[in-house]
Every structure is written in structure tokens, then in C-alpha cells.
Scaffold this active site. Sequence first.
Site, PDB file in Angstrom:
ATOM      1  N   HIS A  73      -7.448 -16.720  26.262  1.00 51.66           N
ATOM      2  CA  HIS A  73      -7.960 -17.277  25.049  1.00 51.66           C
ATOM      3  C   HIS A  73      -7.533 -17.071  23.951  1.00 51.66           C
ATOM      4  O   HIS A  73      -7.496 -18.018  22.640  1.00 51.66           O
ATOM      5  CB  HIS A  73      -9.858 -16.518  24.989  1.00 51.66           C
ATOM      6  CG  HIS A  73     -10.318 -16.629  26.456  1.00 51.66           C
ATOM      7  ND1 HIS A  73     -11.163 -16.298  26.805  1.00 51.66           N
ATOM      8  CD2 HIS A  73     -10.651 -18.457  26.927  1.00 51.66           C
ATOM      9  CE1 HIS A  73     -11.718 -16.550  27.502  1.00 51.66           C
ATOM     10  NE2 HIS A  73     -11.223 -17.973  27.913  1.00 51.66           N
ATOM     11  N   LYS A  98     -25.440 -22.160  31.668  1.00 51.35           N
ATOM     12  CA  LYS A  98     -24.483 -21.487  32.451  1.00 51.35           C
ATOM     13  C   LYS A  98     -24.784 -19.593  32.111  1.00 51.35           C
ATOM     14  O   LYS A  98     -24.714 -18.960  31.012  1.00 51.35           O
ATOM     15  CB  LYS A  98     -22.922 -21.100  31.365  1.00 51.35           C
ATOM     16  CG  LYS A  98     -21.950 -21.129  32.254  1.00 51.35           C
ATOM     17  CD  LYS A  98     -20.783 -21.362  31.344  1.00 51.35           C
ATOM     18  CE  LYS A  98     -19.534 -20.928  31.804  1.00 51.35           C
ATOM     19  NZ  LYS A  98     -18.191 -21.197  30.938  1.00 51.35           N
ATOM     20  N   ARG A 138      -4.822 -23.916  32.253  1.00 55.60           N
ATOM     21  CA  ARG A 138      -3.777 -23.192  33.368  1.00 55.60           C
ATOM     22  C   ARG A 138      -3.461 -23.578  34.650  1.00 55.60           C
ATOM     23  O   ARG A 138      -2.362 -23.220  34.448  1.00 55.60           O
ATOM     24  CB  ARG A 138      -5.433 -22.296  33.599  1.00 55.60           C
ATOM     25  CG  ARG A 138      -5.742 -21.344  33.189  1.00 55.60           C
ATOM     26  CD  ARG A 138      -6.333 -20.019  33.393  1.00 55.60           C
ATOM     27  NE  ARG A 138      -7.663 -20.571  34.711  1.00 55.60           N
ATOM     28  CZ  ARG A 138      -8.223 -20.757  33.809  1.00 55.60           C
ATOM     29  NH1 ARG A 138      -9.485 -20.377  33.263  1.00 55.60           N
ATOM     30  NH2 ARG A 138      -9.574 -21.334  34.620  1.00 55.60           N
ATOM     31  N   SER A 163     -12.183 -16.027  32.433  1.00 56.09           N
ATOM     32  CA  SER A 163     -13.743 -15.215  32.351  1.00 56.09           C
ATOM     33  C   SER A 163     -13.788 -14.351  33.154  1.00 56.09           C
ATOM     34  O   SER A 163     -14.016 -13.400  33.948  1.00 56.09           O
ATOM     35  CB  SER A 163     -14.195 -15.775  31.226  1.00 56.09           C
ATOM     36  OG  SER A 163     -13.736 -15.570  30.020  1.00 56.09           O
TER      37      SER A 163
END
Length: 157
Positions: A16, A40, A89, A127
Amino acid sequence: MNAMYPGTFDPLTLGHEEIINRAAKLFDNLLVAVAVNSSKPTMFNIQDRLRLVEIVSSRYPNVTFSSYEGLTIDFANTNNINVIVRGARNSTDFNYESQISQMNNTMDSALESIFFIATDPFKSITSSLVRQVIDLNGDYSKFISKDVANHLVKING
């Protein structure tokens, strides 16, 4: 030009931070938008996630931060945002982010999305994996900055 980098940042990782650093160089203003997403579950509450973003944002004169609920495009419009910044990614991330970008563009054709491809040192950091390492009392220091790690120690005691 004003850009926004939305996410849950649970926690804020080196990946990040790389996106924030790169985007801060390209845009006049970058708003790091911490999503409050009721669907979430998060490890860290919104105040802690905002604090982590504040720690990193303070390094840049053109980066601010805020939390938001609801649609990203609504928050973007409220804050005079022209571009949504997203990181990818791998191809799975890119496909997922492309779908979101297409939905956003269908709802608001004036809002553009720009994708930053993660550089090699950060491609494996997520994360969710960092949360697993934290949950299992592992050493997560290689995945987050020292400033963020220091704050996580304060949070977790």
C-alpha cells in the site's frame, strides 16, 4: 488533478505504501480513502486503520486521508476526485480490479481508474496474509513499515 486511493487498509502494508508513494508523485492531490465496509470483517477498527494511514500520509504534503461509507464513486464525486488509483499484484488482482473499474465507469463515465502494478518486492504481500501472521503471533515486520509496526504494537499491547 485529484486522485483517490481507496481500500480497507487492514492493515496498511508496504505494498500500500508503495502505491501511495508512486501516486503522490503523479497527482496534485491524493486522498487515501479508508473504506468502512460492513460486509467485510476487519481486524482493526476504523480509527486504528485511519491512524495507520495518517502515519504514512504525513510524509507527503499532497496526501490527505479520510474514511467513507457507501459507493466509492459517490465519495469521489463529493471530494472532486478525477482518478481512482488501484494496485494490482498479479493477473487475478487485475481482473478483479478491472471489473470494479468497469462498474464504476458505467455509473460515472467521467471518473477514470489507473492501475499500478506492484513491483517485485511487494507482489506477495496481502493484508489478509499479514493478518494471519499477526493472528499467529508471527513476525510481520517485513511486510509493514517500522512506523506502522510501532503503532500496531501499541494497539495489540
